[in-house]
Design a protein around this motif. Structure first.
Motif, mmCIF file in Angstrom:
data_model
loop_
_atom_site.group_PDB
_atom_site.id
_atom_site.type_symbol
_atom_site.label_atom_id
_atom_site.label_comp_id
_atom_site.label_asym_id
_atom_site.label_seq_id
_atom_site.Cartn_x
_atom_site.Cartn_y
_atom_site.Cartn_z
ATOM 1 N N CYS A 28 0.185 3.172 3.652
ATOM 2 C CA CYS A 28 0.642 2.647 4.949
ATOM 3 C C CYS A 28 1.755 1.609 4.814
ATOM 4 N N CYS B 232 0.840 -1.195 0.000
ATOM 5 C CA CYS B 232 0.000 0.000 0.000
ATOM 6 C C CYS B 232 0.878 1.250 0.000
ATOM 7 N N CYS C 143 -5.739 -0.005 5.698
ATOM 8 C CA CYS C 143 -6.054 1.404 5.957
ATOM 9 C C CYS C 143 -7.163 1.934 5.041
HETATM 10 ZN ZN LIG Z 1 -2.814 0.945 3.543
#
Ligand SMILES: [Zn+2]
Length: 136
Positions: A105, A102, A126
Protein backbone atom coordinates in the motif's frame (compact mmCIF):
# COMPACT_ATOMS: atom_id res chain seq x y z
CA UNK A 1 -10.18 37.72 -6.26
CA UNK A 2 -11.01 38.72 -2.73
CA UNK A 3 -14.37 37.01 -3.06
CA UNK A 4 -12.72 33.87 -4.23
CA UNK A 5 -10.42 33.82 -1.24
CA UNK A 6 -13.29 34.33 1.12
CA UNK A 7 -15.07 31.45 -0.56
CA UNK A 8 -11.98 29.30 -0.12
CA UNK A 9 -11.80 30.26 3.54
CA UNK A 10 -15.37 29.24 4.05
CA UNK A 11 -14.76 25.94 2.24
CA UNK A 12 -11.78 25.27 4.51
CA UNK A 13 -13.82 25.89 7.61
CA UNK A 14 -16.30 23.26 6.49
CA UNK A 15 -13.68 20.57 6.14
CA UNK A 16 -13.34 18.50 9.33
CA UNK A 17 -10.03 19.23 11.08
CA UNK A 18 -8.83 15.61 10.83
CA UNK A 19 -8.19 16.10 7.12
CA UNK A 20 -5.47 18.62 7.87
CA UNK A 21 -4.07 16.58 10.70
CA UNK A 22 -3.48 13.44 8.65
CA UNK A 23 0.02 12.24 9.30
CA UNK A 24 2.53 13.38 6.72
CA UNK A 25 5.61 11.37 6.04
CA UNK A 26 8.69 13.51 5.54
CA UNK A 27 12.19 12.19 5.51
CA UNK A 28 14.42 14.91 6.93
CA UNK A 29 17.27 15.89 4.63
CA UNK A 30 20.66 15.02 6.04
CA UNK A 31 22.56 17.94 7.55
CA UNK A 32 26.21 17.09 7.12
CA UNK A 33 29.65 18.47 7.48
CA UNK A 34 32.96 17.10 6.34
CA UNK A 35 35.82 17.20 8.80
CA UNK A 36 39.13 16.01 7.44
CA UNK A 37 38.45 12.59 6.04
CA UNK A 38 35.20 12.07 7.93
CA UNK A 39 31.61 12.91 7.06
CA UNK A 40 29.23 13.66 9.89
CA UNK A 41 25.44 13.61 9.68
CA UNK A 42 24.38 16.00 12.43
CA UNK A 43 20.69 15.07 12.44
CA UNK A 44 21.18 11.34 12.16
CA UNK A 45 18.93 10.38 15.08
CA UNK A 46 16.14 12.64 13.82
CA UNK A 47 16.26 10.84 10.49
CA UNK A 48 16.09 7.37 12.09
CA UNK A 49 13.30 8.63 14.36
CA UNK A 50 11.31 10.01 11.41
CA UNK A 51 11.67 6.64 9.69
CA UNK A 52 10.73 4.88 12.93
CA UNK A 53 13.70 2.53 12.66
CA UNK A 54 16.53 1.59 15.00
CA UNK A 55 19.45 3.95 14.43
CA UNK A 56 21.93 1.01 14.25
CA UNK A 57 19.84 -0.69 11.54
CA UNK A 58 19.96 2.32 9.22
CA UNK A 59 23.64 2.76 10.11
CA UNK A 60 24.45 -0.78 9.03
CA UNK A 61 22.76 -0.18 5.70
CA UNK A 62 24.58 3.10 5.08
CA UNK A 63 27.98 1.63 5.99
CA UNK A 64 27.42 -1.29 3.66
CA UNK A 65 26.30 0.92 0.77
CA UNK A 66 29.11 3.41 1.30
CA UNK A 67 31.57 0.54 1.85
CA UNK A 68 33.02 2.34 4.84
CA UNK A 69 33.13 2.26 8.62
CA UNK A 70 31.14 4.50 10.88
CA UNK A 71 29.86 5.08 14.37
CA UNK A 72 26.82 6.66 16.00
CA UNK A 73 27.71 9.39 18.49
CA UNK A 74 24.74 10.85 20.36
CA UNK A 75 22.67 12.67 17.71
CA UNK A 76 25.23 12.22 14.98
CA UNK A 77 26.58 9.56 12.69
CA UNK A 78 30.23 9.70 11.72
CA UNK A 79 31.52 8.00 8.58
CA UNK A 80 35.03 7.46 7.37
CA UNK A 81 35.46 9.17 4.02
CA UNK A 82 34.00 12.20 2.28
CA UNK A 83 30.43 12.03 1.07
CA UNK A 84 27.91 14.56 -0.14
CA UNK A 85 24.48 15.07 1.39
CA UNK A 86 23.05 14.06 -2.00
CA UNK A 87 24.74 10.65 -1.81
CA UNK A 88 23.50 10.16 1.76
CA UNK A 89 19.95 11.35 1.04
CA UNK A 90 19.75 9.00 -1.97
CA UNK A 91 20.81 6.08 0.22
CA UNK A 92 18.38 7.02 2.97
CA UNK A 93 15.63 7.12 0.35
CA UNK A 94 16.66 3.69 -0.91
CA UNK A 95 16.61 2.37 2.66
CA UNK A 96 13.14 3.86 3.14
CA UNK A 97 11.82 2.12 0.03
CA UNK A 98 13.19 -1.26 1.16
CA UNK A 99 12.82 -1.17 4.94
CA UNK A 100 10.05 1.33 5.71
CA UNK A 101 7.42 1.69 2.99
CA UNK A 102 4.88 -1.11 2.63
CA UNK A 103 5.29 -2.77 -0.79
CA UNK A 104 1.53 -3.34 -0.96
CA UNK A 105 0.00 0.00 0.00
CA UNK A 106 3.04 2.30 0.10
CA UNK A 107 2.34 3.57 3.61
CA UNK A 108 5.15 4.11 6.13
CA UNK A 109 3.20 2.63 9.10
CA UNK A 110 5.32 -0.48 9.30
CA UNK A 111 7.62 -2.30 11.66
CA UNK A 112 10.21 -5.03 11.26
CA UNK A 113 9.56 -8.44 12.79
CA UNK A 114 12.25 -11.04 13.23
CA UNK A 115 11.53 -14.75 13.11
CA UNK A 116 14.56 -16.98 13.44
CA UNK A 117 16.90 -15.89 10.69
CA UNK A 118 14.18 -14.15 8.70
CA UNK A 119 12.92 -10.61 8.77
CA UNK A 120 9.60 -9.26 7.65
CA UNK A 121 8.24 -5.82 7.01
CA UNK A 122 4.80 -5.81 8.61
CA UNK A 123 2.33 -3.11 7.62
CA UNK A 124 0.03 -1.75 10.32
CA UNK A 125 -2.14 -0.02 7.72
CA UNK A 126 -3.06 -2.92 5.43
CA UNK A 127 -1.69 -5.98 7.28
CA UNK A 128 0.72 -7.01 4.52
CA UNK A 129 3.79 -8.97 5.57
CA UNK A 130 6.75 -9.04 3.20
CA UNK A 131 10.08 -10.72 3.73
CA UNK A 132 13.10 -8.43 3.65
CA UNK A 133 16.77 -9.19 3.50
CA UNK A 134 18.74 -8.70 6.65
CA UNK A 135 21.61 -6.26 6.32
CA UNK A 136 24.94 -8.05 6.41
ZN1 LIG B 1 0.42 -1.76 3.68
Amino acid sequence: MENYERLLDRARQQVPPEVFESKRFDIPKSVIFVEGNRTIIRNYRDIALALNRDPPHLMKFLMRELATAGVIEAQRAVFQGRFTSKTLDDLILRYTKIYVLCPECGKPDTHIEREHRFQFLVCEACGAKASIKSIQ
